[in-house]
Design a protein around this motif. Sequence first.
Motif, PDB file in Angstrom:
ATOM      1  N   THR A  52      78.336  12.795  62.424  1.00  0.00           N
ATOM      2  CA  THR A  52      78.449  11.356  62.227  1.00  0.00           C
ATOM      3  C   THR A  52      78.867  10.729  63.551  1.00  0.00           C
ATOM      4  OG1 THR A  52      80.789  11.488  61.654  1.00  0.00           O
ATOM      5  CG2 THR A  52      79.187  11.711  59.839  1.00  0.00           C
ATOM      6  N   GLU A  53      78.913   9.400  63.592  1.00  0.00           N
ATOM      7  CA  GLU A  53      79.353   8.735  64.815  1.00  0.00           C
ATOM      8  C   GLU A  53      80.780   9.139  65.161  1.00  0.00           C
ATOM      9  OE1 GLU A  53      80.013   4.208  66.592  1.00  0.00           O
ATOM     10  OE2 GLU A  53      78.950   4.508  64.688  1.00  0.00           O
ATOM     11  N   ALA A  54      81.636   9.241  64.148  1.00  0.00           N
ATOM     12  CA  ALA A  54      83.018   9.667  64.388  1.00  0.00           C
ATOM     13  C   ALA A  54      83.054  11.109  64.872  1.00  0.00           C
ATOM     14  CB  ALA A  54      83.841   9.508  63.111  1.00  0.00           C
ATOM     15  N   GLY A  55      82.187  11.952  64.282  1.00  0.00           N
ATOM     16  CA  GLY A  55      82.115  13.343  64.697  1.00  0.00           C
ATOM     17  C   GLY A  55      81.683  13.481  66.141  1.00  0.00           C
ATOM     18  N   GLU A  56      80.705  12.663  66.560  1.00  0.00           N
ATOM     19  CA  GLU A  56      80.254  12.678  67.955  1.00  0.00           C
ATOM     20  C   GLU A  56      81.394  12.331  68.897  1.00  0.00           C
ATOM     21  OE1 GLU A  56      77.577  13.554  69.408  1.00  0.00           O
ATOM     22  OE2 GLU A  56      75.876  13.427  68.041  1.00  0.00           O
ATOM     23  N   ARG A  57      82.166  11.287  68.530  1.00  0.00           N
ATOM     24  CA  ARG A  57      83.288  10.874  69.391  1.00  0.00           C
ATOM     25  C   ARG A  57      84.329  11.979  69.490  1.00  0.00           C
ATOM     26  NH1 ARG A  57      83.144   6.063  66.318  1.00  0.00           N
ATOM     27  NH2 ARG A  57      85.216   6.560  65.484  1.00  0.00           N
ATOM     28  N   LEU A  58      84.611  12.613  68.357  1.00  0.00           N
ATOM     29  CA  LEU A  58      85.607  13.683  68.372  1.00  0.00           C
ATOM     30  C   LEU A  58      85.121  14.865  69.199  1.00  0.00           C
ATOM     31  CD1 LEU A  58      88.310  14.798  67.356  1.00  0.00           C
ATOM     32  CD2 LEU A  58      87.093  15.687  65.346  1.00  0.00           C
ATOM     33  N   ALA A  59      83.845  15.234  69.065  1.00  0.00           N
ATOM     34  CA  ALA A  59      83.306  16.369  69.818  1.00  0.00           C
ATOM     35  C   ALA A  59      83.369  16.116  71.317  1.00  0.00           C
ATOM     36  CB  ALA A  59      81.870  16.644  69.381  1.00  0.00           C
ATOM     37  N   ILE A  60      83.026  14.889  71.738  1.00  0.00           N
ATOM     38  CA  ILE A  60      83.059  14.547  73.159  1.00  0.00           C
ATOM     39  C   ILE A  60      84.463  14.693  73.728  1.00  0.00           C
ATOM     40  CG2 ILE A  60      82.830  12.616  74.785  1.00  0.00           C
ATOM     41  CD1 ILE A  60      80.443  11.668  73.059  1.00  0.00           C
ATOM     42  N   LYS A  61      85.470  14.285  72.950  1.00  0.00           N
ATOM     43  CA  LYS A  61      86.855  14.388  73.414  1.00  0.00           C
ATOM     44  C   LYS A  61      87.379  15.821  73.366  1.00  0.00           C
ATOM     45  CE  LYS A  61      87.813   9.991  74.143  1.00  0.00           C
ATOM     46  NZ  LYS A  61      88.212   9.486  75.477  1.00  0.00           N
ATOM     47  N   LEU A  62      86.958  16.576  72.335  1.00  0.00           N
ATOM     48  CA  LEU A  62      87.513  17.914  72.134  1.00  0.00           C
ATOM     49  C   LEU A  62      86.949  18.952  73.092  1.00  0.00           C
ATOM     50  CD1 LEU A  62      87.853  18.531  68.274  1.00  0.00           C
ATOM     51  CD2 LEU A  62      89.673  18.340  69.977  1.00  0.00           C
ATOM     52  N   ARG A  63      85.652  18.836  73.448  1.00  0.00           N
ATOM     53  CA  ARG A  63      85.019  19.895  74.242  1.00  0.00           C
ATOM     54  C   ARG A  63      85.748  20.188  75.543  1.00  0.00           C
ATOM     55  NH1 ARG A  63      79.412  17.418  72.500  1.00  0.00           N
ATOM     56  NH2 ARG A  63      78.853  18.809  70.776  1.00  0.00           N
TER      57      ARG A  63
ATOM     58  N   ALA B  23      88.817  19.468  76.308  1.00  0.00           N
ATOM     59  CA  ALA B  23      90.176  19.916  75.993  1.00  0.00           C
ATOM     60  C   ALA B  23      90.182  21.384  75.586  1.00  0.00           C
ATOM     61  CB  ALA B  23      90.764  19.052  74.878  1.00  0.00           C
ATOM     62  N   MET B  24      89.242  21.778  74.704  1.00  0.00           N
ATOM     63  CA  MET B  24      89.174  23.163  74.264  1.00  0.00           C
ATOM     64  C   MET B  24      88.749  24.068  75.414  1.00  0.00           C
ATOM     65  SD  MET B  24      90.276  23.200  71.222  1.00  0.00           S
ATOM     66  CE  MET B  24      89.836  24.880  70.792  1.00  0.00           C
ATOM     67  N   ALA B  25      87.882  23.557  76.295  1.00  0.00           N
ATOM     68  CA  ALA B  25      87.484  24.344  77.460  1.00  0.00           C
ATOM     69  C   ALA B  25      88.691  24.635  78.343  1.00  0.00           C
ATOM     70  CB  ALA B  25      86.410  23.611  78.253  1.00  0.00           C
ATOM     71  N   SER B  26      89.590  23.659  78.478  1.00  0.00           N
ATOM     72  CA  SER B  26      90.800  23.866  79.278  1.00  0.00           C
ATOM     73  C   SER B  26      91.700  24.925  78.649  1.00  0.00           C
ATOM     74  CB  SER B  26      91.561  22.551  79.427  1.00  0.00           C
ATOM     75  OG  SER B  26      90.798  21.600  80.141  1.00  0.00           O
ATOM     76  N   VAL B  27      91.798  24.895  77.318  1.00  0.00           N
ATOM     77  CA  VAL B  27      92.590  25.906  76.614  1.00  0.00           C
ATOM     78  C   VAL B  27      92.001  27.298  76.847  1.00  0.00           C
ATOM     79  CG1 VAL B  27      93.304  26.741  74.346  1.00  0.00           C
ATOM     80  CG2 VAL B  27      93.422  24.305  74.859  1.00  0.00           C
ATOM     81  N   GLU B  28      90.656  27.398  76.720  1.00  0.00           N
ATOM     82  CA  GLU B  28      89.996  28.689  76.920  1.00  0.00           C
ATOM     83  C   GLU B  28      90.191  29.198  78.343  1.00  0.00           C
ATOM     84  OE1 GLU B  28      85.951  28.150  75.859  1.00  0.00           O
ATOM     85  OE2 GLU B  28      86.366  27.923  73.707  1.00  0.00           O
TER      86      GLU B  28
ATOM     87  N   ALA C 250      78.513  19.999  77.982  1.00  0.00           N
ATOM     88  CA  ALA C 250      78.717  19.320  76.704  1.00  0.00           C
ATOM     89  C   ALA C 250      78.582  20.276  75.527  1.00  0.00           C
ATOM     90  CB  ALA C 250      77.723  18.170  76.559  1.00  0.00           C
ATOM     91  N   ASP C 251      77.703  21.293  75.664  1.00  0.00           N
ATOM     92  CA  ASP C 251      77.470  22.217  74.566  1.00  0.00           C
ATOM     93  C   ASP C 251      78.359  23.451  74.614  1.00  0.00           C
ATOM     94  OD1 ASP C 251      75.571  20.512  73.584  1.00  0.00           O
ATOM     95  OD2 ASP C 251      73.870  21.576  74.449  1.00  0.00           O
ATOM     96  N   GLY C 252      79.293  23.488  75.556  1.00  0.00           N
ATOM     97  CA  GLY C 252      80.302  24.540  75.556  1.00  0.00           C
ATOM     98  C   GLY C 252      79.871  25.873  76.138  1.00  0.00           C
ATOM     99  N   PHE C 253      78.881  25.871  77.041  1.00  0.00           N
ATOM    100  CA  PHE C 253      78.445  27.118  77.667  1.00  0.00           C
ATOM    101  C   PHE C 253      79.160  27.318  78.999  1.00  0.00           C
ATOM    102  CE2 PHE C 253      74.896  26.038  74.884  1.00  0.00           C
ATOM    103  CZ  PHE C 253      74.677  27.253  74.247  1.00  0.00           C
ATOM    104  N   ASP C 254      79.362  28.580  79.360  1.00  0.00           N
ATOM    105  CA  ASP C 254      79.963  28.889  80.652  1.00  0.00           C
ATOM    106  C   ASP C 254      78.952  28.758  81.780  1.00  0.00           C
ATOM    107  OD1 ASP C 254      82.748  29.872  79.944  1.00  0.00           O
ATOM    108  OD2 ASP C 254      81.522  31.156  78.657  1.00  0.00           O
TER     109      ASP C 254
ATOM    110  N   HIS D  67      86.806  26.371  86.088  1.00  0.00           N
ATOM    111  CA  HIS D  67      87.184  27.698  86.542  1.00  0.00           C
ATOM    112  C   HIS D  67      86.122  28.711  86.133  1.00  0.00           C
ATOM    113  CE1 HIS D  67      89.587  31.335  87.055  1.00  0.00           C
ATOM    114  NE2 HIS D  67      89.350  31.634  85.792  1.00  0.00           N
ATOM    115  N   VAL D  68      85.782  29.629  87.028  1.00  0.00           N
ATOM    116  CA  VAL D  68      84.818  30.677  86.705  1.00  0.00           C
ATOM    117  C   VAL D  68      85.572  31.850  86.102  1.00  0.00           C
ATOM    118  CG1 VAL D  68      83.046  32.236  87.592  1.00  0.00           C
ATOM    119  CG2 VAL D  68      83.330  29.962  88.600  1.00  0.00           C
ATOM    120  N   PRO D  69      85.385  32.141  84.810  1.00  0.00           N
ATOM    121  CA  PRO D  69      86.122  33.243  84.183  1.00  0.00           C
ATOM    122  C   PRO D  69      85.719  34.582  84.787  1.00  0.00           C
ATOM    123  CG  PRO D  69      84.446  32.385  82.695  1.00  0.00           C
ATOM    124  CD  PRO D  69      84.496  31.450  83.859  1.00  0.00           C
ATOM    125  N   PRO D  70      86.629  35.557  84.772  1.00  0.00           N
ATOM    126  CA  PRO D  70      86.333  36.868  85.385  1.00  0.00           C
ATOM    127  C   PRO D  70      85.080  37.524  84.819  1.00  0.00           C
ATOM    128  CG  PRO D  70      88.678  36.680  84.899  1.00  0.00           C
ATOM    129  CD  PRO D  70      88.020  35.479  84.279  1.00  0.00           C
TER     130      PRO D  70
END
Length: 305
Positions: free
Chosen positions: A67-78, A80-85, A144-148, A286-289
């Motif tokens: 949904t539109e709300a889902g798109e907004r949340l995904a854009i913000k989360l990606r 952030a989650m990448a930083s955690v990973e 955007a799609d969460g690939f390394d 960051h390039v993961p090992p």
Amino acid sequence: MKSIHQSKGNDLSAFVAFLAVAAHRSFRSAAIELDMTPSAISHSIKALEQRLNVRLFNRTTRSVSLTEAGERLAIKLRPAMASVEEAVRELEGDDHTPSGTVRINASEGAIRLVLWPILARFLREYPRVHLDIFNDGKLSDIVADGFDAGIRLAEAVPKDMVAIPVMGEVRFAAVASPDYFEQHGYPVVPQDLYDHHCIRFRFESGAIYRWEFERHGAVERINAPGPLTLTDQPLMVEAAIDGIGIAFVPDHLAANALKDGRLKRVLEDWCPAYPGLCLYYSANRHVPPGLRALINMMIETRSGN
């Protein structure tokens, strides 16, 4: 929408599930990636929607979309989650042993050419690394799609990415069977192809590939006519061998048939070499090992070490 501090339960795992469904547009595929059941994924998403008091996905029996709300949340989360990973990966890499999941986006041809030849060796030498390879014929946004990382022809790599060549130059070849040329004659210049039967290629996006030729700075783009359109280049070679028409494919795919005489090549002086496949990744991440180890092995393989 509630503040995250007011939400209950394990929101981090719910956000991971949400991003997996958003990436795959499928609860089942997300479940496979996360090693969960589809019902567990569905329950997690429903619980997250209830806690946030918003619908994140449009669901039908055949499709899942944000949904539109889902798109907004995904854009913000990606990011952030990448930083955690990345933070976790850095800690995992403290013992200098590559580990964790490395997600790669690549076309089928790129997978076969540069990943498949080293796959068994890489996984044997780095047993703590899990490779998640996504076969994608479209030019997806890997960040955007969460690939390394992604693997594409050099000309298709976005300018803001770090690109590492993983194979030499590539040339296309216009090829057909000897019987075909005996019946229809030989094209001398690219424009002659309009009088021939051509085997066309369709991208996953639905667009038809226009054959590109160049000589002495003159560029010709031909919207090749013909009786057959395919989305698989090896099948195009087989169709050319069967006498259906002229195929325009990377020359390594036709090498064996050219060598044994099943195919002949035309317009060779109109087919210059182009930079080949590159592995690319965001300059801001960051390039993961695990990815670094994969890059090193691909470079070593290319140089013959």
